[in-house]
Design an enzyme around this catalytic site. Structure first.
Site, PDB file in Angstrom:
ATOM      1  N   SER A  77       5.671   0.328   1.134  1.00 38.63           N
ATOM      2  CA  SER A  77       4.807  -0.591   0.410  1.00 38.63           C
ATOM      3  C   SER A  77       5.547  -1.187  -0.767  1.00 38.63           C
ATOM      4  O   SER A  77       6.373  -0.523  -1.405  1.00 38.63           O
ATOM      5  CB  SER A  77       3.564   0.184  -0.042  1.00 38.63           C
ATOM      6  OG  SER A  77       3.310  -0.031  -1.397  1.00 38.63           O
ATOM      7  N   LYS A  78       5.241  -2.457  -1.053  1.00 34.33           N
ATOM      8  CA  LYS A  78       5.963  -3.075  -2.165  1.00 34.33           C
ATOM      9  C   LYS A  78       5.393  -2.622  -3.502  1.00 34.33           C
ATOM     10  O   LYS A  78       6.042  -2.739  -4.523  1.00 34.33           O
ATOM     11  CB  LYS A  78       5.981  -4.595  -2.033  1.00 34.33           C
ATOM     12  CG  LYS A  78       4.641  -5.268  -2.074  1.00 34.33           C
ATOM     13  CD  LYS A  78       4.791  -6.778  -1.965  1.00 34.33           C
ATOM     14  CE  LYS A  78       3.438  -7.398  -1.647  1.00 34.33           C
ATOM     15  NZ  LYS A  78       3.493  -8.809  -1.388  1.00 34.33           N
ATOM     16  N   ARG A  79       4.162  -2.137  -3.479  1.00 33.22           N
ATOM     17  CA  ARG A  79       3.580  -1.658  -4.735  1.00 33.22           C
ATOM     18  C   ARG A  79       4.234  -0.353  -5.166  1.00 33.22           C
ATOM     19  O   ARG A  79       4.395  -0.077  -6.338  1.00 33.22           O
ATOM     20  CB  ARG A  79       2.066  -1.478  -4.577  1.00 33.22           C
ATOM     21  CG  ARG A  79       1.329  -2.726  -5.032  1.00 33.22           C
ATOM     22  CD  ARG A  79      -0.133  -2.706  -4.682  1.00 33.22           C
ATOM     23  NE  ARG A  79      -0.448  -3.854  -3.858  1.00 33.22           N
ATOM     24  CZ  ARG A  79      -0.707  -3.833  -2.555  1.00 33.22           C
ATOM     25  NH1 ARG A  79      -0.702  -2.684  -1.905  1.00 33.22           N
ATOM     26  NH2 ARG A  79      -0.982  -4.919  -1.891  1.00 33.22           N
ATOM     27  N   LYS A  80       4.592   0.460  -4.172  1.00 29.62           N
ATOM     28  CA  LYS A  80       5.225   1.735  -4.482  1.00 29.62           C
ATOM     29  C   LYS A  80       6.532   1.789  -3.700  1.00 29.62           C
ATOM     30  O   LYS A  80       6.598   2.391  -2.634  1.00 29.62           O
ATOM     31  CB  LYS A  80       4.300   2.873  -4.037  1.00 29.62           C
ATOM     32  CG  LYS A  80       4.147   3.963  -5.070  1.00 29.62           C
ATOM     33  CD  LYS A  80       3.159   4.986  -4.609  1.00 29.62           C
ATOM     34  CE  LYS A  80       3.793   6.345  -4.725  1.00 29.62           C
ATOM     35  NZ  LYS A  80       3.297   7.316  -3.792  1.00 29.62           N
TER      36      LYS A  80
END
Ligand code: GLU
Length: 499
Positions: free
Chosen positions: A259-262
Site C-alpha cells: 500500500s502506498k499509505r504504508k
C-alpha cells in the site's frame, strides 16, 4: 482472433485516476495487455472517475505517462480515441442513468429515498443486535402510492439493486473456477447515486457491455462483489465477459497488501517504491520492471524468469496465472534491473543516465559520459545510483577531507610526499592512458615503501573525493591529465595547510 470464446478478444484496463499508478495496477494492466496481444485482440484504457470526491485533475496525465513508460500502449482510450468512446466514465453518465432506470422499470432495481441519517440509525441498531451492517431494504417494499408521495415531494433517491433473498449465486472465474455465494449474505447495493453518478458496480457492467469487452481482468478485491455484478449482468440480459480476478501483490514479507499509505520496507529498512513513478524516479528500467512483474502471479514456464515481452506475449494465454496472492520480491527487482542495465548498449545506457545525472545538478559532457558509462555499467543496479558514483567527473568541485586522504598506516607528511611524487611522475608520463599510468604508480608505491593500495587510495580520494569509485586509472584517463594534476596538488596543499 478470439480465444476459446466466440468473441473477438477485447480487454480493458480500468483504473480510477487517483494519482500515479500503483505497481499492482501496473501488473493488472500488464496482464491485460499481454493477454490482448497474445490473441491479437484489443487493449482498451478506460478511466473510472465516477468517484468525484477522489478526483485529481492531473491524475490522468500521470497515469498515461506511467503506462507509456512501461510500454503498455492501449489501442483505444483517452488521448487516442476509438469507436467505443468516450473512454472516461464521467463523460458517459447518460448511459448509466438510462440503464439504472431501465432496471427500475423492469422491477430489477428500486428507488431508495432513505436519508443517510436513517441508514446510520439502522446500522447502529444492527450493531446493537450484533448483526452485520447493511441497508434494511426498507424502500424495496414501498407501495406505488408511497413512491408517488415521495416523488411528489421531490425527495432525492438512489437506485439500489434488488438482489435475490435466498438461494445461491454461482459465478465463474477463469482463474479460480466456480465461486459460490449465499444470496442471503448479499446487500442491495447502490447502483446510481443521488447526484446521478453511478457506482463502480453499475458503471463497469454498462461499459464492459457497451465496449464489447470479452475478458474482464481485475484485482481480486472485486471478487466479493462479483455475485452482485453477475446479478446485474443477468438482469440486463447481457452476455457477461469472462472474468479473471488477479491475485494481489503482498509486502515482501508476505504480510498485507502493498500500500502506498504504508510503504513496505526492504531488509535494510528502506521504503520500497509502490507507485510507478517511484520506480521511474528511482532509476529502474521499464523493461526490467515489466519482466519482474510478469513473474508475479504468472509463470513463463521452463524455469525461466528472464524473457522478452515478445516471448511473454507468445505464451500469455491466460493459463498459468496463479490465484494465490504473492509477495513482492523487491531484491529480485534490483538484481534484474542490474542485469538489464548490463545488457544495454553503452550509448543507450548513457542516454538513460543523462537525466538522472542532470537532475543531480551536474552539467554533462557527452564525451566524458560515453567514456565513464562502461566503467559503471557493471556496478550500478539502478540509474539513480550513478550520480553519487561519477558526479566528480562532471563537477569542477569535489569535497576533500584531510582525514580521508590519509590512508591506513600512513601519516600526513607521508601522504603529502606520496601525492607530490605521484603528481610529478604522472606529469612526466609520455602518455596518460590508464595502462601506462598503472605500472608507473605501482613502481612509485614500491619506491616510496608503500603498498599499492595505500597510494591508490590516496590518489582516489584526491581525484574523485570518494572512497569508492570506478576503476582508478580509467577514471583518471577520462578526467584528463590536467585536471588530475590540479586535484592532486590541491589535495597535497590541503594537507599542508592543516599542519
Ligand atoms: N476502477 C476500478 C479500480 O481501479 C477498476 C476495477 C476494474 O478493473 O474493473 O479498482
Amino acid at each position: 482472433m478470439s480465444d476459446s470464446t466466440h468473441r473477438p478478444v477485447r480487454v480493458r484496463f480500468a483504473p480510477s485516476p487517483t494519482g500515479s499508478l500503483h505497481i499492482g495496477g501496473l501488473r493488472t494492466a500488464l496482464f491485460g495487455w499481454l493477454f490482448a496481444r497474445h490473441y491479437d485482440g484489443t487493449f482498451i484504457l478506460r478511466i473510472e472517475d465516477t468517484d468525484q470526491k477522489r478526483f485529481d485533475p492531473t491524475a490522468l496525465a500521470t497515469l498515461t505517462e506511467a503506462l507509456r513508460w512501461a510500454g503498455l500502449m492501449w489501442d483505444e482510450g483517452p488521448e487516442i480515441g476509438g469507436e467505443y468512446g468516450p473512454y472516461v466514465q464521467s463523460e458517459r453518465l447518460e448511459h448509466y442513468q438510462k440503464w439504472a432506470h431501465w432496471l427500475v422499470d423492469h422491477g430489477k432495481a428500486y428507488r431508495c429515498y432513505c436519508t443517510s441519517e436513517r441508514i446510520k440509525e439502522v446500522n447502529e441498531q444492527k450493531q446493537a443486535r450484533k448483526e452485520p451492517p447493511g441497508y434494511d431494504r426498507f424502500c424495496r417494499s414501498l407501495t406505488p402510492d408511497q413512491i408517488a408521495e415521495r416523488e411528489a415531494q421531490g425527495l432525492p433517491f438512489v437506485i439500489r439493486m434488488k438482489m435475490p433473498l435466498d438461494g445461491k449465486t454461482v459465478v465463474q472465474d477463469m482463474i479460480r473456477g466456480d465461486v459460490e455465494f449465499e444470496n442471503s449474505t448479499q446487500q442491495d447495493m447502490v447502483l446510481l447515486k443521488s447526484d446521478g453518478f453511478p457506482t463502480y458496480h453499475l458503471a463497469y457492467v454498462v461499459d464492459d457491455h457497451l465496449m464489447a469487452i470479452s475478458h474482464t481482468m481485475r484485482a481480486v478485491e472485486w471478487l466479493p462483489s462479483f455475485p452482485l455484478h453477475a446479478q446485474i449482468w443477468q438482469a440486463l440480459d447481457w452476455e457477461m465477459p469472462i472474468h479473471m480476478h488477479l491475485p494481489v501483490l503482498l509486502n515482501p514479507n508476505g504480510k498485507g497488501k502493498i500500500s502506498k499509505r504504508k510503504p513496505p520496507m526492504d531488509k535494510y529498512g528502506n521504503a520500497i517504491p509502490v507507485l510507478v513513478h517511484d520506480f521511474m524516479d528511482g532509476g529502474y528500467l521499464p523493461e526490467a520492471v515489466i519482466n519482474f512483474l510478469s513473474n508475479i502471479g504468472w509463470a513463463f514456464g521452463d524455469d525461466r524468469e528472464i524473457f522478452t515481452m515478445q516471448e511473454a506475449i507468445e505464451r500469455f494465454d491466460g493459463t498459468r496465472i496463479n490465484p494465490a496472492n504473492s509477495a513482492f520480491p523487491v531484491e529480485k527487482l534490483e538484481w534484474l534491473n542490474g542485469l538489464y542495465i548490463r545488457d544495454l548498449p553503452t550509448e543507450e545506457l548513457a542516454r538513460r543516465l543523462r537525466p538522472f545525472l542532470e537532475q543531480a545538478g551536474l552539467t554533462i559532457d557527452e564525451d566524458r559520459l560515453l567514456k565513464v558509462t562502461p566503467l559503471i555499467q557493471e556496478r550500478i543496479k539502478t540509474l539513480s545510483e550513478a550520480a553519487a558514483m561519477v558526479g566528480f567527473i562532471f563537477s569542477g568541485e569535489i569535497q576533500l577531507g584531510p582525514q580521508t586522504l590519509i590512508q591506513k598506516k600512513m601519516d600526513r607528511e607521508g601522504t603529502i610526499r606520496a601525492l607530490r611524487a605521484a603528481h610529478d611522475a604522472l606529469a612526466s608520463l609520455p602518455d596518460f592512458a590508464h595502462d601506462i599510468q598503472e605500472p608507473a604508480m605501482r613502481a612509485l608505491a614500491e619506491e616510496l615503501g608503500l603498498k599499492a593500495g595505500q597510494l591508490f587510495g590516496t590518489l582516489r580520494q584526491a581525484v574523485t573525493g570518494q572512497t569508492i569509485s570506478p576503476p582508478l586509472f580509467e577514471t583518471m584517463e577520462i578526467l584528463g591529465r590536467d585536471l588530475c594534476l590540479t586535484r592532486i596538488e590541491a589535495a597535497a596543499s590541503l594537507l599542508d595547510s592543516v599542519s
